[in-house]
Write an enzyme that holds these catalytic residues in place. Sequence first.
Site, PDB file in Angstrom:
ATOM      1  N   VAL A   1      31.969  38.419  54.369  1.00  0.00           N
ATOM      2  CA  VAL A   1      31.548  39.240  55.518  1.00  0.00           C
ATOM      3  C   VAL A   1      31.192  38.370  56.739  1.00  0.00           C
ATOM      4  O   VAL A   1      31.567  38.693  57.865  1.00  0.00           O
ATOM      5  CB  VAL A   1      30.350  40.144  55.103  1.00  0.00           C
ATOM      6  CG1 VAL A   1      29.715  40.816  56.297  1.00  0.00           C
ATOM      7  CG2 VAL A   1      30.825  41.179  54.093  1.00  0.00           C
TER       8      VAL A   1
ATOM      9  N   ALA B   1      25.716  42.583  59.140  1.00  0.00           N
ATOM     10  CA  ALA B   1      25.987  43.256  57.843  1.00  0.00           C
ATOM     11  C   ALA B   1      26.039  42.290  56.657  1.00  0.00           C
ATOM     12  O   ALA B   1      26.391  42.690  55.547  1.00  0.00           O
ATOM     13  CB  ALA B   1      27.251  44.112  57.875  1.00  0.00           C
ATOM     14  N   ALA B   2      25.661  41.021  56.860  1.00  0.00           N
ATOM     15  CA  ALA B   2      25.581  40.085  55.717  1.00  0.00           C
ATOM     16  C   ALA B   2      24.590  40.657  54.703  1.00  0.00           C
ATOM     17  O   ALA B   2      24.897  40.784  53.506  1.00  0.00           O
ATOM     18  CB  ALA B   2      25.124  38.709  56.185  1.00  0.00           C
ATOM     19  N   GLY B   3      23.413  41.015  55.191  1.00  0.00           N
ATOM     20  CA  GLY B   3      22.376  41.558  54.315  1.00  0.00           C
ATOM     21  C   GLY B   3      22.810  42.878  53.689  1.00  0.00           C
ATOM     22  O   GLY B   3      22.560  43.133  52.501  1.00  0.00           O
ATOM     23  N   ASP B   4      23.476  43.721  54.456  1.00  0.00           N
ATOM     24  CA  ASP B   4      23.893  45.038  53.937  1.00  0.00           C
ATOM     25  C   ASP B   4      24.965  44.893  52.863  1.00  0.00           C
ATOM     26  O   ASP B   4      24.941  45.587  51.841  1.00  0.00           O
ATOM     27  CB  ASP B   4      24.438  45.911  55.077  1.00  0.00           C
ATOM     28  CG  ASP B   4      23.373  46.198  56.119  1.00  0.00           C
ATOM     29  OD1 ASP B   4      22.184  46.192  55.764  1.00  0.00           O
ATOM     30  OD2 ASP B   4      23.733  46.418  57.294  1.00  0.00           O
TER      31      ASP B   4
ATOM     32  N   GLY C   1      25.114  50.776  60.923  1.00  0.00           N
ATOM     33  CA  GLY C   1      23.913  51.406  60.358  1.00  0.00           C
ATOM     34  C   GLY C   1      23.681  50.782  58.988  1.00  0.00           C
ATOM     35  O   GLY C   1      24.623  50.656  58.193  1.00  0.00           O
TER      36      GLY C   1
END
Length: 311
Positions: A288, A250-253, A40
Site C-alpha cells: 500500500v 491507508a497504511a494503517g487501514d 475513510g
Amino acid sequence: MQKNVCILGSINMDLVLRVNRLVKPGETILSKNFKKVSGGKGANQAVAAKRLGANVSFIGMVGADDNGFEIVKAFKEDKIDVSHIKVSNNDPTGMAIITVDDDGRNSIVVVPGANMKIDNTSIEESKDVIKDSKLLIAQFETSIEATIKAFKIAKENGVITILNPAPARNIPEELLKLTDIIAPNETEVFELTDIKVDDTDKIREAADKLIEKGAKFVIITLGERGAALADKEKITIVPAYKVKAVDTTAAGDSFIGALATKLQNKKEVCFENIEEAIKFANKVSSIVVQKQGAQPSLPYLDEVLKAYKEE
Ligand code: ATP
Ligand code: RIB
C-alpha cells in the site's frame, strides 16, 4: 460458513493534494496535482479486508449526494454487504482533505459529516449483523457512544472486538473494557498513554497501561519499524518490509483489514495467531505505501501472493 468481519466506520471522499512539502501555519503553497479518491478509515479497512478474501459487512452512513452514491456503488461492486449503510438527508458524506509531500508523508483534515450521525438506534437496527460476525472493528471517525453500544452487543455474543483509535483521542474506560485488541499507531498511543514508544521498554510500558484499563491485546503500528504486539506477559516486534514509500495514506487501514482477514479464519484469537496475522498485515501495508491514494492502493490477494513469491 465463514463468519463476517463487521466494520462500524467512516466513509469519506478524499481530496488528495500532492505538494513538495507539508504546509506550515499561516502559509499558502501551490499543489502539484489533485485527485478525488474513495477513502475513510472504516471504508478503507472494509475494502482491504474484502479484497484479501474476507466476508465483510459495513455499518455506516453517507449523505444523499454524489460522493455517497459513488462510494456505496463501489462497495457493492466489491461485494461488501451494504444493507446497514444508511443515507442521511441532512448531512453530507464525510470528506477528507489530504496533503501528501515528496517523502510520502501526509497530513489529513477530516470533515465527518454523516459519519458522526450513526447513533444507538442505527446500531440497534444492525444488532443481528454484529451478532453473526466473528470480528467487529471500529475507529474514531464515528461516534464513541455508538461504538460502545456496538461493542457491548459484540461482547454479549462472543464476537472479537478490534478498536483502531484513529484519529487520536482519549478513550473512555468503558470502551477499553469491551476491547479485545486495541491497535493504535505511535501518535495515538502517545495520546492514550503519554508514552513515546521509542524502544521495547517504552512499548511494554504503554501496552501495560492499556491492558490495565481492560484491553486484552495491544498492537502498536510503528510505521517503517513494523508493529509491536503485547499481551499481559509477552511482547514481540514484527519488523516491516523494507520498501520505498511514496504515500502512506491507508497504511494503517490496510494493516487492520489484513489483520482481520487472517484472524477471521482462525479458530482462536491468541497471541501466536495475532503475531502470524501481523506478519501478513505488514506485507499488505508494504504494498500500500508504494502506491498513491487510499482505496486505489489496496491490493487484492493475488497481488500479495505475487509479492511473497518475489521476496
Ligand atoms: P497512516 O495514518 O499513514 O495510514 P498509520 O500511522 O495508521 O498509517 P503506520 O504505523 O504508519 O500506521 O503504518 C501501518 C503499517 O504500515 C506499519 O505497521 C507497517 O507494516 C506499514 N508501513 C508503514 N510505513 C511503512 C514504510 N515506510 N515501509 C514499510 N512499511 C510501512
Ligand atoms: O487513514 C486514511 C484515511 O483517513 C483517509 O482515507 C481519510 O479519509 C481519513 O479518514
